[in-house]
Write an enzyme that holds these catalytic residues in place. Structure first.
Site, PDB file in Angstrom:
ATOM      1  N   HIS A   1     -11.183   8.164  -0.441  1.00  0.00           N
ATOM      2  CA  HIS A   1     -10.232   8.725   0.520  1.00  0.00           C
ATOM      3  C   HIS A   1      -9.060   9.401  -0.183  1.00  0.00           C
ATOM      4  CE1 HIS A   1      -8.778   4.794  -0.616  1.00  0.00           C
ATOM      5  NE2 HIS A   1      -7.638   4.974   0.004  1.00  0.00           N
TER       6      HIS A   1
ATOM      7  N   HIS B   1      -6.999  -7.104   0.778  1.00  0.00           N
ATOM      8  CA  HIS B   1      -5.929  -6.113   0.645  1.00  0.00           C
ATOM      9  C   HIS B   1      -4.801  -6.341   1.641  1.00  0.00           C
ATOM     10  CE1 HIS B   1      -4.070  -2.228  -0.116  1.00  0.00           C
ATOM     11  NE2 HIS B   1      -4.231  -1.869   1.140  1.00  0.00           N
TER      12      HIS B   1
ATOM     13  N   TYR C   1      -0.900  11.373   1.844  1.00  0.00           N
ATOM     14  CA  TYR C   1      -1.823  11.210   0.715  1.00  0.00           C
ATOM     15  C   TYR C   1      -1.860  12.453  -0.168  1.00  0.00           C
ATOM     16  CZ  TYR C   1      -3.902   6.702   1.885  1.00  0.00           C
ATOM     17  OH  TYR C   1      -4.114   5.360   2.088  1.00  0.00           O
TER      18      TYR C   1
ATOM     19  N   ASP D   1       0.835  -1.191   0.000  1.00  0.00           N
ATOM     20  CA  ASP D   1       0.000   0.000   0.000  1.00  0.00           C
ATOM     21  C   ASP D   1       0.879   1.254   0.000  1.00  0.00           C
ATOM     22  OD1 ASP D   1      -3.081   0.721   0.573  1.00  0.00           O
ATOM     23  OD2 ASP D   1      -1.856   2.017   1.848  1.00  0.00           O
ATOM     24  N   ARG D   2       0.760   2.143   0.976  1.00  0.00           N
ATOM     25  CA  ARG D   2       1.587   3.358   0.996  1.00  0.00           C
ATOM     26  C   ARG D   2       3.071   3.000   0.995  1.00  0.00           C
ATOM     27  NH1 ARG D   2      -1.340   6.774  -1.034  1.00  0.00           N
ATOM     28  NH2 ARG D   2       0.038   8.442  -0.299  1.00  0.00           N
TER      29      ARG D   2
END
Length: 292
Positions: free
Chosen positions: A152, A272, A212, A107-108
């Site tokens: 988001h 995920h 983000y 992910d990030r």
């Protein structure tokens, strides 16, 4: 008490002026750095890390702005660029005695890993990405009502103020929404781990939003420059990914090949949070990568 990765030592390492990262370090052998995703901390790697530590030095940091790592302010919109966060990771490994290392991110953390591979090709020997596309491609495949799944991304891309205020009003509901929605097997994130994720995220709203926001600004600029220059990932790359393409109308493997000539792309059926839901599959993929 916050859960910890069994057998790992907790370290705090200065990686930049006024910025230190918290990291769990264990094992011995060739180094592997594991970067967590949202809304998590290094603890998401607990199953994978203990297995890899049997024959590797495994370094699991909290990213800048997350967990127990420092959370500097972001007055210029550059503090949480993936370029800056990737430099943190390189500095962390170097401070621990490793000039070259394999790198995996979820992910990030995967976005940070990709940037590290592009910016530091002589340092990152192998690269694994779990369940993302590169930043530029992520924005390009989001369109129409199907983009609602990434609401988001758009919320936290807004100028400073409103996103932080909205999320801070109901942080557990906001961050918990993703823990619930994205897990096929909720039992993979037990109550104490979930509580640790929520507590860490609740304490890091401004820096998470800044992370983000950077991905809707400076990170896109960096990816565009790399695409124009033909800069690609030179090391062996493994990608594990849910089949988002069938829902959003893109071929993930094709998009990835444009960035990674030496690519192994594998769809997964778990949710995920694959390092927690299907750790054996992730371990197998990482061990296969490290043997390439």
């Amino acid at each position: 008490m916050t859960p910890q990765i069994p057998g790992f030592t907790q370290r705090r390492v200065t990686v930049a002026d006024g910025v230190a990262l918290h990291a769990a370090v264990g094992g011995s052998g060739s180094p592997v750095v594991l970067l967590h995703g949202f809304p998590q901390t290094h603890l998401m790697w607990r199953h994978v890390a203990t297995d890899l530590a049997a024959d590797h030095t495994v370094i699991c940091p909290d990213l800048r702005g997350y967990g127990d790592s420092d959370k500097p302010a972001d007055p210029e919109g550059q503090t949480y660029s993936k370029r800056t966060m990737a430099a943190d990771v390189v500095a962390l490994a170097r401070a621990l005695g490793h000039e070259r290392f394999a790198l995996a991110g979820h992910d990030r953390g995967a976005l940070v890993a990709i940037r590290a591979g592009l910016d530091h090709p002589g340092t990152v020997t192998h690269l694994a990405s779990l369940d993302v596309l590169p930043t530029l491609d992520t924005w390009e495949v989001m369109h129409g009502t199907s983009a609602a799944v990434g609401f988001h991304l758009y919320l936290m891309a807004q100028p400073p103020g409103l996103p932080e205020e909205l999320i801070s009003g109901v942080p557990d509901a906001f961050f918990g929404h993703f823990l619930d929605l994205w897990a096929v097997d909720p039992a993979a994130i037990p109550a104490d781990v979930r509580a640790a994720y929520l507590a860490a995220s609740r304490a890091a709203v401004p820096s998470i939003v800044a992370d983000y926001r950077a991905s809707a600004g400076v990170d896109v600029e960096h990816d565009l420059a790399d695409r124009a220059a033909g800069n690609r990932l030179r090391m062996p790359v493994t990608v594990l990914q849910q089949d988002w393409g069938s829902a959003l109308g893109f071929d993930a493997a094709e998009l990835w090949r444009a960035w990674a000539p030496d690519l192994k792309h594998t769809p997964v059926s778990c949710g995920h949070f694959m390092a927690e839901e299907s750790p054996a599959e992730v371990i197998g993929a990482l061990r296969d990568l490290l043997a390439r």
